[in-house]
Design an enzyme around this catalytic site. Sequence first.
Site, short mmCIF file in Angstrom:
data_model
loop_
_atom_site.label_atom_id
_atom_site.label_comp_id
_atom_site.label_asym_id
_atom_site.label_seq_id
_atom_site.Cartn_x
_atom_site.Cartn_y
_atom_site.Cartn_z
N LYS A 40 0.84 -1.20 0.00
CA LYS A 40 0.00 0.00 0.00
C LYS A 40 0.88 1.25 0.00
O LYS A 40 1.66 1.46 0.93
CB LYS A 40 -0.89 0.00 1.25
CG LYS A 40 -2.00 -1.05 1.19
CD LYS A 40 -3.00 -0.68 0.13
CE LYS A 40 -4.24 -1.55 0.18
NZ LYS A 40 -5.13 -1.27 -0.97
N LYS B 144 4.05 4.94 -8.69
CA LYS B 144 2.94 5.62 -8.03
C LYS B 144 3.46 6.70 -7.07
O LYS B 144 2.94 7.82 -7.04
CB LYS B 144 2.15 4.58 -7.22
CG LYS B 144 0.66 4.65 -7.42
CD LYS B 144 0.04 3.39 -6.86
CE LYS B 144 -1.35 3.65 -6.36
NZ LYS B 144 -1.93 2.45 -5.75
N CYS C 21 33.26 -1.88 31.17
CA CYS C 21 32.81 -0.90 32.15
C CYS C 21 32.22 -1.60 33.39
O CYS C 21 32.98 -2.06 34.23
CB CYS C 21 31.84 0.09 31.52
SG CYS C 21 31.78 1.63 32.42
N LEU C 22 30.90 -1.76 33.49
CA LEU C 22 30.35 -2.52 34.60
C LEU C 22 30.95 -3.93 34.61
O LEU C 22 31.15 -4.53 35.67
CB LEU C 22 28.82 -2.59 34.49
CG LEU C 22 28.10 -3.41 35.56
CD1 LEU C 22 28.39 -2.88 36.96
CD2 LEU C 22 26.60 -3.43 35.31
N HIS D 247 34.75 1.91 27.10
CA HIS D 247 33.81 1.31 26.14
C HIS D 247 34.47 1.17 24.78
O HIS D 247 34.23 1.99 23.87
CB HIS D 247 32.55 2.19 26.03
CG HIS D 247 31.67 2.10 27.22
ND1 HIS D 247 30.71 1.13 27.36
CD2 HIS D 247 31.63 2.84 28.35
CE1 HIS D 247 30.10 1.29 28.53
NE2 HIS D 247 30.64 2.32 29.15
N GLU E 148 33.82 -0.72 22.44
CA GLU E 148 32.88 -1.01 21.33
C GLU E 148 32.63 0.20 20.44
O GLU E 148 32.34 0.07 19.26
CB GLU E 148 31.56 -1.56 21.88
CG GLU E 148 30.66 -0.58 22.65
CD GLU E 148 30.97 -0.50 24.15
OE1 GLU E 148 32.11 -0.83 24.54
OE2 GLU E 148 30.06 -0.11 24.92
N1 GLN Z 1 27.37 1.86 36.66
C1 GLN Z 1 28.80 1.84 36.55
C2 GLN Z 1 29.41 3.18 36.86
O1 GLN Z 1 28.73 4.16 36.84
C3 GLN Z 1 29.23 1.33 35.20
C4 GLN Z 1 28.85 2.22 34.08
C5 GLN Z 1 28.89 1.55 32.73
O2 GLN Z 1 28.97 0.33 32.65
N2 GLN Z 1 28.82 2.31 31.67
O3 GLN Z 1 30.58 3.28 37.10
#
Ligand code: GLN
Length: 528
Positions: A189, A225, A378-379, A503, A505
């Site tokens: 559609k 269309k 990180c965490l 991080h 990534e």
């Molecule tokens: N919560 C954790 C801190 O503030 C890790 C943060 C995270 O993984 N981006 O240090």
Amino acid sequence: MDKQIKFIFVTGGVLSGVGKGITAASIGAVLKAKGLSVSIQKCDPYLNVDAGLLNPAEHGECFVTKDGAETDLDLGHYERFLDIELTQQNATLAGRLLSNLIADERAGKFGGKTVQLIPHLTGAIQQAIITAAKGSDVHIVEIGGTVGDYEGLSFIEAIREFAHKVGKKRCLYAHVVYVPFIGTSKEFKSKPAQNALNDLRGFGIVPEIVIVRSDKPAPASIARKIALFGGVDEAGVLMLPNVDSVFKIPARIAESSLMTILNTFTCNVAPPQLDAWADLALRQNKTHRESVIVGLVAKYMDNEDTYLSVTEALRAAAWAENVGLTIKWINAETATKRDFANVDALLVPGGFGVRGVDGKIAAATYALENNTPYLGICLGLQTAVIAAARRAGLADAHSTEFDPATTHDVVYIMPGQEGKESTGGTLRLGNYPAVFTARSKVAELYQNDHATERHRHRYEVNQYYLPQIKAGGVVVSGMSPDGSLVEFVEAPACDFFVATQAHPEFRSRPMRPHPLFTGLIRAAIDKK
Ligand code: GLN
């Protein structure tokens, strides 16, 4: 302003989430492959000042730039497709512009004038676009949301006026629409797309390009269309059904009739050099003899976008290493040893808040005890440190984020940083350097004695506990240059147990995966 810069505005209609970001990034990739210098910017009309406090379950991951801007995940698409590093300038939010305007009004900078959405907010939007465009041949601007949303009106007006101000020849508008397939009548559609184009025209913008997204390939009659009723050249309509990999979209654009429009617009007829993209597509489609399973120990289970850069980095590493990859989502709240035993490697990604943290600590403990390859982000570093401290006998070792009353605060808020726990923009954000311990695993992986990575965290490893953490099997392998902060840890007794406070990534690229992710995938292969 530089007279030469050309501007491409990407808007969306029918519904959100149709792939405007990928489209904008892919157009950018094609233009870059023609030898043009391309910059790109996301404008988000919502009233947040940045993406830092947005719920990732709703909005997807918060992408962090090198200068510490907390942005929409589309900036991750842009960085991966264009292989560039963006900054705060590339993420323009209505909330930030408005709060600046209001601050200026309070400071008396408007000399008694009435402060209005037009021309003041629209002017601020245009200025933000000009600033972000500086130095490039082509600047792409994606407007978040869909055309017609109340909050987006100032942005649409700003980009309409923009062509008026800089000249029509320097602006190109691309509208991304969606064509639904009705199962009962078995037909596509085009009406919602036509209406979306009418909406855009109602704001004074007639696009040169319309990207028509659909789940399955739609017939050419739909394109005709849309061209006819949308008032767009047929050559400007590109049908873009779902593909198995988003990295194939630049090639789809390059082989389409859009190329003539883009060549004329940029005054550049060089054919795009997309060999590397074609090669990537080949590697993605290959059936592999070997395949690995990586367990992603996650808190958000229902939305892939929440860990988008992490999963993209894992995929890129697997393509580079020529192995198949299954990412197995392990629910951190319900995870058991059996979940950890059923994978070849474990990845604990970043996260905030106590939900699921026990499962993440259990994953790190399991990896330490069973020599399962582990990458902590990180965490994921903090859970590794907590796991090690507990193994060494500190049974209640914890982060004060999750247990403020713990007697062994192995992860804590550094003295002097207290009191900033819950407001926006107070994290440790963006690029920070780390110096590696000689002969450490990370030094080997990075092939270097230092690295700079992006950060987004508040809590730090408490160095008072380093002896116990070491007794539990985890040592520091990277520190901030002044030695005050733990940046990397690893477990010398394991084949691959690496974690970082940063991080990584965000710096991984589809064609240039990050060494920590490549390391994890290699370790997973070796383990099999
Ligand atoms: N919560 C954790 C801190 O503030 C890790 C943060 C995270 O993984 N981006 O240090």
